[in-house]
Design a protein around this motif. Sequence first.
Motif, PDB file in Angstrom:
ATOM      1  N   LYS A 131     -52.669 -56.965  65.075  1.00 38.92           N
ATOM      2  CA  LYS A 131     -51.548 -56.219  65.651  1.00 38.92           C
ATOM      3  C   LYS A 131     -52.019 -55.253  66.726  1.00 38.92           C
ATOM      4  CE  LYS A 131     -47.611 -53.287  64.370  1.00 38.92           C
ATOM      5  NZ  LYS A 131     -46.909 -52.610  63.236  1.00 38.92           N
ATOM      6  N   SER A 132     -53.144 -54.589  66.490  1.00 38.30           N
ATOM      7  CA  SER A 132     -53.661 -53.630  67.469  1.00 38.30           C
ATOM      8  C   SER A 132     -54.053 -54.317  68.778  1.00 38.30           C
ATOM      9  CB  SER A 132     -54.868 -52.889  66.888  1.00 38.30           C
ATOM     10  OG  SER A 132     -56.002 -53.741  66.785  1.00 38.30           O
ATOM     11  N   LEU A 133     -54.352 -55.614  68.706  1.00 40.48           N
ATOM     12  CA  LEU A 133     -54.746 -56.379  69.893  1.00 40.48           C
ATOM     13  C   LEU A 133     -53.598 -57.195  70.471  1.00 40.48           C
ATOM     14  CD1 LEU A 133     -58.201 -57.612  68.553  1.00 40.48           C
ATOM     15  CD2 LEU A 133     -57.809 -55.828  70.260  1.00 40.48           C
ATOM     16  N   GLY A 134     -52.424 -57.108  69.860  1.00 44.08           N
ATOM     17  CA  GLY A 134     -51.273 -57.861  70.342  1.00 44.08           C
ATOM     18  C   GLY A 134     -51.349 -59.343  70.080  1.00 44.08           C
ATOM     19  N   ILE A 135     -52.010 -59.721  68.984  1.00 42.62           N
ATOM     20  CA  ILE A 135     -52.190 -61.140  68.640  1.00 42.62           C
ATOM     21  C   ILE A 135     -51.338 -61.491  67.430  1.00 42.62           C
ATOM     22  CG2 ILE A 135     -53.854 -62.857  67.807  1.00 42.62           C
ATOM     23  CD1 ILE A 135     -56.015 -61.315  69.345  1.00 42.62           C
ATOM     24  N   VAL A 136     -50.590 -62.584  67.525  1.00 42.85           N
ATOM     25  CA  VAL A 136     -49.817 -63.099  66.404  1.00 42.85           C
ATOM     26  C   VAL A 136     -50.740 -63.876  65.488  1.00 42.85           C
ATOM     27  CG1 VAL A 136     -47.989 -64.702  65.713  1.00 42.85           C
ATOM     28  CG2 VAL A 136     -47.657 -63.217  67.697  1.00 42.85           C
ATOM     29  N   LEU A 137     -50.768 -63.523  64.202  1.00 43.97           N
ATOM     30  CA  LEU A 137     -51.520 -64.277  63.199  1.00 43.97           C
ATOM     31  C   LEU A 137     -50.568 -65.261  62.538  1.00 43.97           C
ATOM     32  CD1 LEU A 137     -53.854 -61.950  61.080  1.00 43.97           C
ATOM     33  CD2 LEU A 137     -54.511 -63.706  62.706  1.00 43.97           C
ATOM     34  N   ALA A 138     -50.863 -66.553  62.634  1.00 43.70           N
ATOM     35  CA  ALA A 138     -49.927 -67.566  62.154  1.00 43.70           C
ATOM     36  C   ALA A 138     -50.655 -68.648  61.364  1.00 43.70           C
ATOM     37  CB  ALA A 138     -49.164 -68.191  63.329  1.00 43.70           C
TER      38      ALA A 138
END
Length: 255
Positions: A131-138
């Motif tokens: 989240k801090s890096l703006g990445i969606v974990l899916a």
Amino acid sequence: MTLIISAATWDKELKSGMRQEALIPLAREAGCAGVEFRPYWQNIEEEIPQIRKALLENNLVCAYASNEALLAGSQQETLQAIDSLKAGVLLADRLGAKVLRFNVASGAFDVSFVHTSWWADAMKQVLEAAKSLGIVLAVENGPDAQKGNPQVFKEIFAVLPELELTYDTGNWLYANTKPEAALDWFLPRVGYVHLKDIICENAALKHGHPGTGIVDVKGLKERIEASGYTGIFALEFPGGDKPMERVFKSLAYLG
């Protein structure tokens, strides 16, 4: 729609010496918005900056489909897997990826770990880093009965409401689940989409490109779009000896 091509389609070529940077002009040729990269690295420290530079120059996006997982057969193995997943987040950030797709497990796993505090705490750390890096974990529904079991995903999402789903249009069938039913359950959790078809031959299932099998890939894609989903769709299927031809046929089918 943000539609990208996947390195998986060029599996044979990438295992024979092709570098993933070569996928960037192919994405442009297909009129797609970017590339899903995978762990086909030959010289990762050299390739990542080259890829990131080329993506920026061509105004393209990317996702990273890693081999990492969130469950394994023991507590120690699971925590090691989650540590690797955390490293995968950092690698995705170096690429400039918007999404990190990963697996439920790479082998046998114990789903009961989902209900332990040590597992939830470890995964929340990974989610916070992403989240801090703006990445969606899916996390993806895998192409087998265990890793594509909808009940496994229901348990995972109940514990980790921030986690999202890589919804693979074809893989649900390997878990004897209709893709439409899975979408009924998980549509609000979709954070990334793999578009593939499934061909049934001699009672066996195999991957195919959209429009060649028994899955209503176009209908599923349209339903996801109609829900307000604004994320990335990836064309993700075996390319065989004619990967670009299959990409263009998929694009024609999808309209």
